[in-house]
Every structure is written in structure tokens, then in C-alpha cells.
Design a protein around this motif. Structure first.
Motif, PDB file in Angstrom:
ATOM      1  N   CYS A  62       0.826  -1.210   0.000  1.00 31.96           N
ATOM      2  CA  CYS A  62       0.000   0.000   0.000  1.00 31.96           C
ATOM      3  C   CYS A  62       0.863   1.264   0.000  1.00 31.96           C
ATOM      4  CB  CYS A  62      -0.928  -0.012   1.212  1.00 31.96           C
ATOM      5  SG  CYS A  62      -1.996   1.442   1.314  1.00 31.96           S
ATOM      6  N   TYR A  67       0.088   4.120   1.412  1.00 31.78           N
ATOM      7  CA  TYR A  67      -0.214   5.097   2.455  1.00 31.78           C
ATOM      8  C   TYR A  67       0.500   4.817   3.767  1.00 31.78           C
ATOM      9  CZ  TYR A  67      -3.738   6.462  -0.996  1.00 31.78           C
ATOM     10  OH  TYR A  67      -4.376   6.861  -2.144  1.00 31.78           O
ATOM     11  N   CYS A  68      -0.195   4.342   4.780  1.00 32.07           N
ATOM     12  CA  CYS A  68       0.367   4.476   6.133  1.00 32.07           C
ATOM     13  C   CYS A  68       1.429   3.417   6.467  1.00 32.07           C
ATOM     14  CB  CYS A  68      -0.752   4.461   7.171  1.00 32.07           C
ATOM     15  SG  CYS A  68      -1.321   2.823   7.628  1.00 32.07           S
ATOM     16  N   GLY A  91       1.716  -0.744   6.328  1.00 35.45           N
ATOM     17  CA  GLY A  91       2.416  -1.423   5.239  1.00 35.45           C
ATOM     18  C   GLY A  91       1.701  -2.660   4.732  1.00 35.45           C
ATOM     19  N   CYS A  92       0.410  -2.519   4.451  1.00 33.51           N
ATOM     20  CA  CYS A  92      -0.385  -3.688   4.037  1.00 33.51           C
ATOM     21  C   CYS A  92       0.005  -4.179   2.647  1.00 33.51           C
ATOM     22  CB  CYS A  92      -1.865  -3.317   4.018  1.00 33.51           C
ATOM     23  SG  CYS A  92      -2.506  -2.860   5.637  1.00 33.51           S
ATOM     24  N   CYS A 102      -7.918  -1.128   4.554  1.00 30.06           N
ATOM     25  CA  CYS A 102      -8.843  -0.104   5.042  1.00 30.06           C
ATOM     26  C   CYS A 102      -9.488   0.600   3.844  1.00 30.06           C
ATOM     27  CB  CYS A 102      -8.111   0.889   5.943  1.00 30.06           C
ATOM     28  SG  CYS A 102      -7.050   2.035   5.047  1.00 30.06           S
ATOM     29  N   VAL A 153      -5.881  -0.913   9.775  1.00 29.95           N
ATOM     30  CA  VAL A 153      -5.788  -2.378   9.731  1.00 29.95           C
ATOM     31  C   VAL A 153      -5.147  -2.909  11.022  1.00 29.95           C
ATOM     32  CG1 VAL A 153      -4.668  -4.307   8.529  1.00 29.95           C
ATOM     33  CG2 VAL A 153      -5.911  -2.571   7.232  1.00 29.95           C
TER      34      VAL A 153
END
Ligand code: SF4
Length: 711
Positions: free
Chosen positions: A14, A16-17, A20-21, A49, A183
């Protein structure tokens, strides 16, 4: 019958945040991209998310910067890569020749991949010969970096996400994880479902969505976290709840830290008074912490973004050292990083006070080692300018050329009006970005089109030290290039060798080899803490098929790479004398401004602003304050209010979210000059920083609020 080929999913990470999905991106026949969670990724096990799920909605080319541009007499014009690279290389070279290496700087981003960060750091510190490279990660987690280094001798997060599954108590301090690390928050929610007896404590001045999971919410007065955790340390000592064997054998400095804690924080009633929490709740927290073995204390921007951020971090770590709860299953202090690659940037020295491979600029052995490895003509020998100081130096004319890569400081830095003055004055402003029009690109002399998420290839490291691949599944749009390639091409035009990389995996390999090379330097277990020997020599195929793995990564008995879940290293207590925020509320500015994220937007909205479904949650900027304060200052819910600090002002719609205590105001960070409501909160925020970490005080700026209108 015609059989359609089965679309192949690309496994990536991912954008974004810091959770780290893992993401599966599957190109569709209609040109769209289907986004799913990657069930095999250890960070999210298939979950995503709302923001992560909407990644596919942000990939169109609307507003993209597709060609290099140069400023001329008639404004910006399209240029060739040759012209643009030459302008940057020559411009930097001339300024360095006339004013020295300290007259140029790079300001980069936690959005960059580790490979981008690595070559940027190598260029600035090893070839230009200054350490003037800092990053927007300075704004979100540099206090944790400084706190880790003081406590553990190195910037290391000892635990892992699995600890959240195993804990008997989870403390979330200064973290609205429900919105900012969703998440991971869902993981804690599942833990509570499975084992309702697990205690969740939230320490936050606001009653946020995270409090829905809390057994105990401590709405501390902004800025009082050190009192709270010093009080806990004092309580643990008094109640005999310390782990004497661990403290005696694995730590140093306990007596000094305890003595400082006992000066102001030995009496829980006094701590409750200073923190403005109910004494019974405070004692319930202290008792539960003392009595529970498996405690994870996770903390984020509410702790870091403070003029006392480093001390706040250490006051938390002190309590874990006192109880021996570091790096063991189900326990430990845990810094939640904001950005997808804040951690990766730290690994390669992307901060002005660090060298590559977590080595130290002020350590001669480290400097010599890095210079020898790079075979570079020089090496920076003192720390460079941290983010806020960097833009002050630009305004003062000390820095005359700045290259901004993948970030939007006109919106995100504190005292944004000062940043504007700096960029207006700067002789050469280079901006590499994916978007053509941001508040920052407006000041560029040279605009360089970069690849975005889905187009670029490299690695990122999340909050639990897990290195994951970001993989390309889209073609490069227009003439956009990878950041690492742009940086290397400028370096080569400046006459530097050492930048002849042909692919991202070659840079990663150099990074891994340097990390394993440094083994043997440092003290105690720091010597092998950053080892990436198991990832050296992967080659193109090994890199492409790399599975998520937590550093340090060593070679096992069979030669296979083995990651490390937890690091149990002992540590150093740090005395943390409590102190108030730099700027106190006053008659002119009676309220304390707090800033932060909303659930469905990311940073300055250059990407999430493209996805209509993400605007459904919060459609415009707002100012949240307590109904009593609204009454007192003559503003009404739904109407517009002007918020003014000593540094600037903005207009936003008033709301009573119901979660804010009297005396505080909350404004989100995302809205910018390009959105319908220009509400750049950075224009309000005080430029005060933590003296150790340089992290700005985003959580406490005195402001006033006035009625503006009803439109
Ligand atoms: Fe992306 Fe963070 Fe959401 Fe995971 S929790 S999908 S990393 S934004």
C-alpha cells in the motif's frame, strides 16, 4: 469460443500508512485495476482499510505531471529531459562552486522507496559533501528515532505486529489508530473480540474513534504525557513492580531517571491534577500496567509531534525497561510510523543527522567506513539542516538551491507562510512530483515528472521493520521516470561516478551489502542489529520474488535468508524532566490547536482527493471545538469560523465532533490551496521544534477562533 486470459494479480504494498499492508493489484479488461488485500502478507493478511481499497480510484492521469518543465521569461514551458537534467546539475554545480556544498539541500519524503532514498543520500553526503538532506518523516516520527537511539543505542523498534495479538493490555498513546492505522486497529479489535478481558487504554486529549475500543480513556491535557509516564515509573518503583533482575542486568541509568520522575510526579494526585484526568482513572491505569505482564504501548504523532516529543518517547520506554517488557512476545514499546516508508528512509540515512545503514555522522569510524564502501570523493562530517531549519536557511539566503522530492512542504510544514517566503527567495527550486499543480510546484524553476504508485518498483519498510516490495503494474505515463533514476542522472551530469545503476535491484543490493559491511561496528547487540547480509546478492529474480521479511536479515545455517521478529537488547533509562509546550495559551490566543488526519484522506490529498468515495466521509476542512468554547467565542456549528495564530489564519466550518475537551481546537492537516476550501493548517502551526529530534510541535499552537460567516 474465445477464452479471455485470466488477469494476473501483482503483489505490491500500500502507498499510504506505516502499517504497510500487502495489496494485490489486478489489471481489468476495461483498463481499471482491481485492488484486494494480499492474504499472504503478514502485516494485513488480506485486510485493507477504506483508503487502501480505493487505491484503484487514484491511478488515472488527471493532473499528472507528464513532461519536464522549466521556468523561463514567459512562465513554465515543456522541456526535454536533457535540458531539465542539465539545468539542475549545472545550477547545483555553480552554487556549490561559488558558495560551498552547504548552500544546496534536498528535501525528500517518506513516500519515496528505499532505493530512491539511498541514492539521494549517497549523492548529498558522499559526493556533494553536505548532510543537507532531510525528509518529511522529520514531521512525523523523528522523535521516536531520537528516543530509540537514546534508549537502545540505535533506531530500532524492538517488537512486531504479532505482539498485538498476544498482549493482555494495549496502551495507545497519542494515536488515533482507528483512523490513522486502521488495519492494525482492526487487529486489536479482533484481539478484544477473542479475549474480552484484554484491557485497552487510550491516552489522548480527544475522544477519537479509537476510544470505541477503550476500557479506559485518559483525556490528558495536551502536552502532559511526560508527567503521566513519569508518574507511572514512580508508581512502579514504589509498588515494587519493577523487574529488578532485568533492570540490574540489562539496563543502565534507572536511578537517575527515577530521581527525575520523583521530583514532580511521585504523587498520583498531583499528576492527575496536572494532566487533568480523574485520579481514579489514573490509578486504574497505573495498577493495570503494574499488574499485567504482557503490555504493548503503541504511540504515534500525539507523542512525537511535540517540543518534548523525544522525552515523551523515552518516558514511555523507561516504563517498559523498568518492567523488562522489551522485545518479548506480547510486550514492548511500539512506534507507529506515519508513512509507508518512513522506516526505509531511516535505514539508508535519509535524515540530516544520520548516515546510511543506520550509521552515525558524528562517528569517525562510521564516516570512514561509508566513504570507503562508496569510494566517494568526500563524506559529510557534520549533521545537516533539519526540515524546519532548512527552510529558514533558504529564507536567510544560506541555502540557495533546494530540490524537493515527493512532498508538498507549502502545505505540510509548520509556519507555511515562512516556507512560501523561502521558496520565493530561493535562487533554484527543483521539484520532482507526480502532480503538475500543487501548492509547492507553483514555486518550481524546474519540474521533474516522477513515477507514482503502481508505476514504480522498489522496497518499503513498515512500522515492524518488515521490508516489502512495491511492484509496478502500470506503464510509465508520459515521460515520467523513477526517482532513483532522476537522482542518478543528475549525479552523473554533475560528474560523479558511483551512480551507474541500471535497475532498482542493483541499488537494493548495494544497500544490503553496506548494511552487512557495517557489522562489527557499534557496541553490544547494536553490532549486528542492522544486518541485511541475507538480502545481499539477490539478483534481479531474487529481488522480484522477494517475500516480506523483517530486518535484521541474516543467513541461516543453510544459507537461506532469515528475518527477525523481535529484538531483545536491554537499554538505557533516560531522565525526562517534564516541560510544557513552547508557546502557552494567552489572552490573545486562548485555545490550543491540535492537528491530525481524518480517516479517508492522506497527507495533502494530491492522490486521495481524486477518489470521490473517499470524500464521502469528511467533505471539507473543519474546525472542531467544544460547544462551550463555541458559545464563549461566538461561533456556531455549521457556520464558518476564522482560526488565527501568531503565524497565520484559515477559515473552516465549525463542528462539534463531541470528542474534544474545553480549551482545545482540532483542524485536519489535509486541505490545501488547490482544494475548494483553502485551509492549509500548516499556515497556523508554530515552528517550535523538539530540541533533540527537530520534530515540530503540531499538537500545540495557541489560537483564537472568531465568527466568519454562514456560507
Ligand atoms: Fe494502506 Fe494503512 Fe490502510 Fe493498510 S491500514 S490499507 S497500509 S492505509
Amino acid at each position: 469460443m474465445k477464452i479471455s486470459p485470466i488477469p494476473l494479480a501483482v503483489r505490491t504494498t500500500c502507498a499510504y500508512c506505516g502499517v504497510g499492508c500487502g495489496v494485490q493489484a489486478t489489471p481489468q479488461a476495461d483498463g481499471g485495476i482491481l485492488i484486494d488485500g494480499d492474504p499472504s502478507h503478514p502485516a494485513n493478511k488480506g485486510k485493507l482499510c477504506v483508503k487502501g481499497s480505493a487505491l484503484g480510484d487514484t491511478l488515472d492521469l488527471r493532473g499528472r505531471l507528464l513532461h519536464p518543465q522549466l521556468r523561463g521569461d514567459g512562465g513554465m514551458r515543456q522541456a526535454s529531459w536533457d535540458e531539465a537534467l542539465e539545468r539542475v546539475a549545472r545550477g547545483f554545480g555553480e552554487i556549490i562552486a561559488e558558495h560551498g556544498p552547504g548552500a544546496v539541500a534536498l528535501y525528500v519524503s517518506g513516500q519515496l522507496l528505499t532505493e530512491d532514498y539511498y541514492v539521494a543520500n549517497k549523492l548529498v553526503k558522499g559526493y556533494i559533501g553536505t548532510a543537507n538532506i532531510d525528509t518529511n518523516s522529520r514531521l512525523c516520527m523523528s522523535s521516536s528515532v531520537a528516543g530509540h537511539k537514546r534508549a537502545f543505542g540505535a533506531d530500532v523498534v524492538p517488537g512486531c505486529y504479532e505482539d498485538f495479538d498476544m498482549a493482555d493490555m494495549v496502551v495507545l498513546a497519542g494515536s488515533n489508530a482507528a483512523w490513522c492505522h486502521p488495519v492494525l486497529f482492526q487487529r486489536i479489535a479482533r484481539l478484544k473480540e477473542r479475549r474480552p478481558e484484554v484491557m485497552v487504554v487510550v491516552v489522548d486529549p480527544r475522544r477519537t474513534a479509537t476510544c470505541e475500543l477503550a476500557d479506559l480513556h485518559l483525556p490528558v491535557r495536551p502536552g502532559t504525557d511526560v508527567w503521566l509516564f513519569n508518574g507511572l515509573l514512580s508508581y512502579l518503583a514504589r509498588e515494587g513492580a519493577m523487574d529488578a533482575a532485568y533492570v540490574g542486568s540489562r539496563t543502565t541509568g534507572m536511578a537517575a531517571a527515577l530521581a527525575v520522575a520523583n521530583i514532580d510526579c511521585a504523587d498520583p494526585m498531583e499528576v492527575a491534577r496536572v494532566c487533568r484526568v480523574e485520579p481514579a482513572k489514573l490509578l486504574a491505569f497505573y495498577r493495570a500496567f503494574a499488574a499485567t505482564g504482557k503490555v504493548v504501548t503503541a504511540y504515534s504523532q500525539g507523542v512525537n509531534q511535540s517540543s518534548a516529543g523525544t522525552d515523551k518517547v523515552n518516558s514511555i520506554i523507561n516504563c517498559h525497561l523498568a518492567t523488562g517488557r522489551i522485545g518479548k512476545p506480547g510486550m514492548g514499546p511500539f512506534s507507529l510510523t506515519g508513512q509507508p516508508n518512513a522506516m526505509g528512509g531511516r535505514e539508508v540515512g535519509g535524515l540530516a543527522n544520520m548516515l546510511a545503514a543506520h550509521m552515525e555522522l558524528d562517528n569517525q569510524e562510521h564516516r570512514e567506513l561509508v566513504q570507503r564502501f562508496w569510494n566517494s570523493p568526500r563524506i559529510a562530517d557534520k549533521p545537516g539542516l533539519k526540515a524546519v531549519d532548512l527552510f529558514h536557511a533558504v529564507e536567510q539566503g544560506k541555502v540557495k538551491a533546494v530540490w524537493i522530492i515527493g512532498t508538498n512542504p507549502m502545505v505540510s510544514l509548520p509556519d507555511a507562510n515562512q516556507v512560501q517566503r523561502a521558496l520565493e527567495k530561493c535562487a533554484l527550486v527543483v521539484v520532482s512530483d507526480i502532480m503538475a499543480s500543487t501548492d509547492t510546484t507553483a514555486f518550481a524553476d524546474v519540474l521533474l515528472p516522477a513515477l507514482g504508485w503502481g508505476e514504480k518498483d522498489g522496497t518499503v519498510t513498515n512500522s515492524e521493520r518488515c521490508i516489502s516490495r512495491q511492484r509496478a503494474f502500470l506503464p510509465a505515463p508520459g515521460e515520467a521516470r523513477a526517482d532513483w533514476k532522476i537522482i542518478c542522472q543528475v549525479a552523473q551530469r554533475m560528474g560523479f561516478d558511483g551512480f551507474g545503476f541500471g535497475a532498482a535491484h542493483e541499488i537494493f543490493d548495494e544497500h544490503a551489502r553496506l548494511s552487512s559491511w557495517r557489522n562489527g561496528t557499534g557496541e553490544g547487540c547494536v553490532r549486528r542489529m542492522f544486518d541485511l547480509d541475507g538480502l545481499a546478492g539477490l539478483g534481479a529474480h531474487g529481488y522480484d520474488t522477494l517475500e516480506p521479511v523483517q530486518w535484521p536479515v541474516r543467513r541461516g545455517p543453510t544459507g537461506a535468508a532469515e528475518g527477525t521478529r523481535r529484538i531483545e537488547c536491554g537499554g538505557r533509562f533516560v531522565p525526562t524532566a517534564p516541560r510544557a509546550p513552547v508557546h502557552a495559551a494567552s489572552a490573545e490566543y486562548p485555545l490550543a490547536l491540535n492537528t491530525g488526519r481524518v480517516r479517508d484522506q492522506w497527507h495533502t490529498m494530491t492522490r486521495t482527493g481524486k477518489a470521490p468515495r473517499l470524500a464521502g466521509h469528511v467533505a471539507e476542512a473543519f474546525v472542531d471545538l467544544h460547544p462551550h468554547d463555541a458559545l464563549l467565542y461566538g461561533v456556531r456549528e455549521g457556520e464558518l469560523a476564522r482560526v488565527t495564530s501568531a503565524w497565520g489564519s484559515l477559515v473552516a466550518r465549525v463542528q462539534h465532533g463531541g470528542g474534544i475537551t474545553r480549551g482545545s481546537v482540532f483542524v485536519p492537516i489535509h486541505w490545501n490551496g488547490q482544494t475548494a476550501s483553502d485551509a492549509r493548517v500548516g499556515a497556523l502551526v508554530s515552528p517550535a521544534v523538539d530540541p533533540v529530534s527537530g520534530e515540530p510541535e503540531f499538537k500545540h499552537t495557541p489560537v483564537r477562533v472568531e465568527h466568519f460567516g454562514v456560507s
